[in-house]
Design an enzyme around this catalytic site. Structure first.
Site, short mmCIF file in Angstrom:
data_model
loop_
_atom_site.label_atom_id
_atom_site.label_comp_id
_atom_site.label_asym_id
_atom_site.label_seq_id
_atom_site.Cartn_x
_atom_site.Cartn_y
_atom_site.Cartn_z
N GLU A 39 0.82 -1.22 0.00
CA GLU A 39 0.00 0.00 0.00
C GLU A 39 0.85 1.26 0.00
O GLU A 39 1.78 1.40 0.79
CB GLU A 39 -0.92 0.05 1.23
CG GLU A 39 -1.77 1.32 1.18
CD GLU A 39 -2.48 1.68 2.48
OE1 GLU A 39 -2.48 0.88 3.43
OE2 GLU A 39 -3.05 2.79 2.52
N ASP A 102 8.86 5.43 15.21
CA ASP A 102 8.69 6.85 14.90
C ASP A 102 9.04 7.65 16.15
O ASP A 102 8.47 7.43 17.21
CB ASP A 102 7.23 7.09 14.49
CG ASP A 102 6.96 8.56 14.19
OD1 ASP A 102 7.92 9.32 14.05
OD2 ASP A 102 5.78 8.92 14.08
N ASP A 104 9.38 11.55 17.52
CA ASP A 104 9.07 12.93 17.15
C ASP A 104 9.48 13.86 18.29
O ASP A 104 9.19 13.59 19.45
CB ASP A 104 7.56 13.04 16.90
CG ASP A 104 7.21 14.37 16.25
OD1 ASP A 104 6.64 14.33 15.16
OD2 ASP A 104 7.51 15.43 16.84
#
Ligand SMILES: [Zn+2]
Lengths: 421, 535
Positions: A39, A102, A104
């Site tokens: 995807e 991830d 951040d």
């Protein structure tokens, strides 16, 4: 970076610089069929968001990217059927995906004083460097992963893609297990003590050995951990017992700077432990817990846990900063400066400068010019090299596995490549 | 090829076969049950197991500190509620088998399979079953003594290699530091296992792991089997779903299976409000009828005009549960979140609208998502900058106290609430908060924010009791009490034909409804139902 120049430059970037072939090599994992069921989702101009895109051939992908010029490309899982052909009646489910992390900078807002929100500077970037070092070694040594790609997220964070076959086929529950293993800081805005060490697990010990040498410099000095009244209040919150908190408060009040306060606290704590004070001995890992709370990586574990979670692709252009999401060499992460990451603007300038110079030197004969790949004319050359090195070792491991399975499959794959390109 | 007819049992299989099929109190449920069973028994087993899992859910929200304590609390509760067979299975005294044990094991086996079918159809139901069946298994596994364990290992056919003494010496420091153990390190045997087979130990950092190999002491084998059990069940639930969707042709069974998860008003069941709640009332309701978790989120949203993703999900689904319509919900979130200077309507529509519509099943996977219950709120992690989850667990005590003072809770109640919260008895803390704000105990215990809300409305809104009753009626038809009553009645009638113990008219009527609906078909082939080899 303003939007109109981004609009002008993206078509150039996508036609001359985006590394389609290597990108395809990476995401197909050695099988055309894998790429076709992968995807992608695109964010276009005006925040138009399209999900479940998939492409059978590298050229289909390339043409669509060039046509749409997405502001952002996200990569999802590989599904049982091609996402763009999914139908209601057939069960549609993710089969494999890289194990991703991830990080951040906004999650560091409660401990950094230099910047907040979307801003970063060379001081707080050190948290990212620490995170990369700590997690990279944990993934390699503890879990035995070898093919790990670290990528600058374009503004204020880093992404990690673990691409070993074993990592790609981890179950959701297993991803959650590793995520929790790596997550030492828990609790929201209403929990002040966010780290509880009950046992000095080897992974915590190793993380501390990375944090300790730089803790004073980064946290105490640069982030002024005990330098302001606010910061001291925050720090004292970690000590949950009223009586003990007051004792520490008194100790800190006798000193002026962040660093002298810290030193005073450490020696006070050590004295208490040495004299066998019961209540303090109950918190024998307090110093370690504080170091972890102020310096250990803060991961967004929801991204790691989900099999169908999307993550921004490497080599995207961050629409706000114009910076390229380039791979980072984890061994040299201390030298990485987010401010020196090339922007789409600098890249296009570099190509133009190179071409003009070449034309003046070589005359109108442009044969030589055409032979040199565009990215080699720019500061993307180094990041591409990191990516290619990563791919080379990834493919070697895939080859090894394939040969083990069957020589035929290996040959087939080579033929497939010839066909694709 | 010769045709070999499948063996068929009558209603009660012979003891010798039972002994062979169920050698142990603990089962991995690898082979589906065979034989025939009456439809009523089928339903009764399923409802009973469902209830047992509900009770376990209750226990899990209490956060006992050790496995032993959890087991003890669960055992007592099972006994109190009259589930003696399950209390016995929980304390797995191993492999001694009298007839009663065998019967309990058969029931355990069948009911597990029926629940697989019923809980396979929706993702959140699958997760519910996965979590609670795995916990149940874990507690039972922990009951085995060394001897039982070795017998169990033999029957499960699982083998792992032991590390050498030399390796143990070389890695002494790491093994000691990273392994959670009781007893003597020197005499401890370690086994090599791939890390993904001991996810629980990895998750809690309880084991030394190097290059993908976990070094597991025998005492932690429980984790190996728990992981195995969970992943196997996850696969099987998807198979079961396929089966229900494509192969289950009997309408009555379809009806039963599809309604089972909804059919009793369990303590942690979502209570969908029967009427619309206008968003103009939310501010007042947050003060009078919201549980603390939702009140805090509402307040945070009102003052900061923002909630992080999980918070939006939890609060958004809660609102859906109390009867805020999709349109109202969109308006509510939009009006709050666009008060923040960096979010305009356009940005809201692009970034947040989708999730709201998704919660209501209007876009994406189009599933009618249920608001999460207390267990999920307690267990789900809360990260920096987030304020969702159960405040009794996730807030520091002084923060919690501050909030409660602000909400004008009396000092003695605050004292009690924080005491419960420190002890990890979040449900009691929550109930005390309820009692303090309503000056009344809730009628039923709750383990779901939406049930808290329902109980609160019930007290504050006496006029609307009639409507509440209509909700209850929807489930009454299939509630476990009625089913088991009907089963008991049958027995009574068999024993005593003189009709002297005729049950009351209402019960009789309910029995008739059930009989009419399902009773005609008195037995069905479980093998055909559960042992499906078609995929
Ligand atoms: Zn900074």
């Amino acid at each position: 970076m303003d939007e109109s120049s981004l609009l002008d430059l993206l078509p150039l970037y996508y036609s001359r610089l985006f590394p389609y072939i290597d990108y395809y090599r990476w995401l197909s994992c050695g099988e055309a069929n894998t790429f076709a069921r992968r995807e992608f989702s695109f964010t276009l101009r005006d925040d138009i968001y399209i999900r479940f895109q998939s492409f059978r051939k590298i050229n289909d992908f390339k043409n669509e990217i060039k046509r749409l010029c997405p502001y952002k490309i996200d990569i999802g899982a590989v599904y049982n059927v091609e996402p763009s052909n999914k139908k209601r009646e057939v069960k549609f489910e993710p089969i494999q995906k890289e194990f991703v992390i991830d990080i951040d900078m906004t999650d560091y807002d409660e401990i950094r004083v230099c910047c907040s929100g979307a801003d970063i500077c060379i001081k707080c970037w050190k948290y990212m460097a620490l995170a990369v070092k700590i997690l990279d070694i944990a993934l390699r040594n503890d879990f035995g992963f070898d093919h790990i790609l670290w990528v600058f997220s374009g503004r204020r964070g880093v992404h990690c893609w673990v691409c070993d076959k074993k990592a790609r086929f981890l179950t959701q529950n297993c991803r959650k297990g590793i995520a929790n293993y790596l997550q030492l800081i828990t609790g929201g805005d209403c929990t002040k003590k966010k780290v509880k060490i009950r046992k000095m697990h080897h992974s915590i010990k190793r993380a501390l050995s990375i944090i300790e040498p730089v803790f004073i410099k980064i946290c105490i000095e640069e982030q002024n951990m005990l330098g302001t009244k606010d910061n001291v209040t925050k720090f004292l919150g970690i000590i949950t017992e009223d009586e003990m908190r007051n004792e520490v408060k008194d100790v800190l009040n006798k000193h002026l700077t962040s660093i002298t306060k810290w030193e005073a606290f450490v020696s006070f704590f050590k004295d208490q432990i040495q004299s066998g004070s019961k209540k303090w001995c109950k918190m024998r890992y307090l110093i370690e817990e504080i170091m972890i709370q102020y310096a250990y990586p803060r991961l967004d574990i929801n991204v790691t846990k989900g099999l169908n979670h999307l993550l921004k692709s490497p080599f995207c252009i961050h629409p706000k900063t114009g910076k390229v999401c380039i791979p980072i060499n984890p061994k040299l992460v201390d030298q990485f400066d987010p401010h020196n990451v090339p922007t789409i603007m600098t890249l296009i300038n570099e190509i133009n400068t190179f071409d003009t110079k070449e034309i003046t030197e070589q005359g109108e004969s442009t044969d030589n010019l055409k032979r040199i790949k565009d990215y080699k004319k720019t500061s993307l050359n180094k990041p591409y090299y990191i990516f290619q090195e990563f791919l080379r070792s990834l493919e070697n491991s895939q080859k090894g596995e394939k040969i083990k399975q069957s020589g035929m499959v290996f040959i087939q794959r080579q033929l497939q490549y010839l066909h694709e390109f | 090829m010769d045709y070999i007819p499948k063996e068929k049992f009558t209603v009660k299989p012979e003891i010798s076969i039972l002994k062979e099929t169920y050698p142990h109190d603990v089962q991995l449920y690898k082979i589906p049950p065979t034989g025939e069973i009456s439809l009523l028994e089928f339903q009764d087993y399923a409802l009973e197991r469902q209830k047992v899992l509900q009770l376990l859910e209750l226990i899990l929200t209490q956060q006992h500190s050790t496995l032993e304590e959890t087991k003890l609390a669960f055992t007592n509760l099972l006994r109190k509620e009259g589930y003696y067979q399950y209390a016995k299975l929980l304390n797995a005294q191993g492999s001694d088998s009298n007839n009663e044990d065998l019967e309990a094991r058969r029931k355990d086996h069948i009911s597990h399979y029926v629940l697989r079918l019923a809980y396979s159809l929706e993702e959140d139901l699958q997760n519910y079953m996965l979590v609670h069946e795995t916990e149940f298994f874990k507690l039972r596994f922990a009951s085995m003594n060394k001897e039982d364990l070795s017998k169990f290992l033999i029957t499960s056919g699982i083998h792992y290699s032991q590390i050498s003494q030399e390796f143990k010496e070389q890695n002494r420091e790491n093994l000691r530091a990273s392994t959670v153990f009781t007893g003597d390190f020197e005499n401890m045997d370690f086994y090599e296992l791939p890390f993904d087979e001991v996810v629980d130990l990895i998750n809690d950092r309880k084991v030394y792991v190097h290059r993908g190999i976990a070094y597991v002491p025998q005492s932690e084998f429980i984790s190996v089997f728990v992981t195995h059990f969970r992943s196997n069940l996850a696969v099987e639930l998807n198979r079961a779903k396929k089966f229900v969707v494509t192969n289950l042709s009997d309408d009555r069974l379809q009806h039963f299976i599809k309604n089972l998860p909804d059919c009793f008003s369990g303590m942690s069941k979502v209570v969908w409000s029967s009427e619309n709640t206008p968003i103009s009332k939310l501010n007042d309701l947050s003060k009078t009828s919201y549980p603390l978790c939702m009140r805090i989120m509402h307040e945070h949203l009102k003052t900061n005009h923002h909630l992080k993703n999980t918070g939006r999900l939890q609060y958004g689904l809660f609102l859906k549960g109390i009867g805020v319509t999709l349109d109202d919900s969109i308006e509510f979130w939009k009006s709050e979140m666009t008060k923040k200077e960096d979010i305009n309507e356009d940005k809201f529509n692009k970034q947040y609208l989708y999730q709201i519509q998704y919660n209501y099943g209007k876009v994406g996977r189009r599933v009618n998502y249920r608001p999460p219950g207390c267990t999920k709120l307690v267990v789900d992690p809360v990260g920096p900058g987030e304020i969702h989850g159960c405040p009794f667990k996730h807030m520091d005590i002084d923060e919690l106290t501050k909030k409660l003072i602000e909400y004008k809770i009396s000092p003695s109640d605050i004292h009690e609430i924080s005491k419960y919260a420190t002890e990890g008895r979040y449900n009691l803390a929550c109930t005390t908060y309820f009692e303090s704000t309503h000056k009344k105990y809730p009628e039923k215990i709750f383990f779901h924010p939406n049930q808290y809300f329902e109980q609160s409305r019930l007290i504050l809104n006496k006029n609307e009791i009639k409507e509440e009753n209509t909700i209850q009626d929807k489930y009454a038809e299939l509630s476990p009490e009625n089913i088991s009553q009907s089963a008991k009645i049958k027995v009574e009638k068999n024993i005593n034909t003189s009709n002297s113990t005729t049950p009351s008219k209402t019960i009789e009527r309910k029995v008739k409804t059930i009989d009419r609906k399902m009773g005609k078909m008195d037995s069905l082939n479980i093998a055909a139902l559960l042992n499906d080899d078609s995929d």
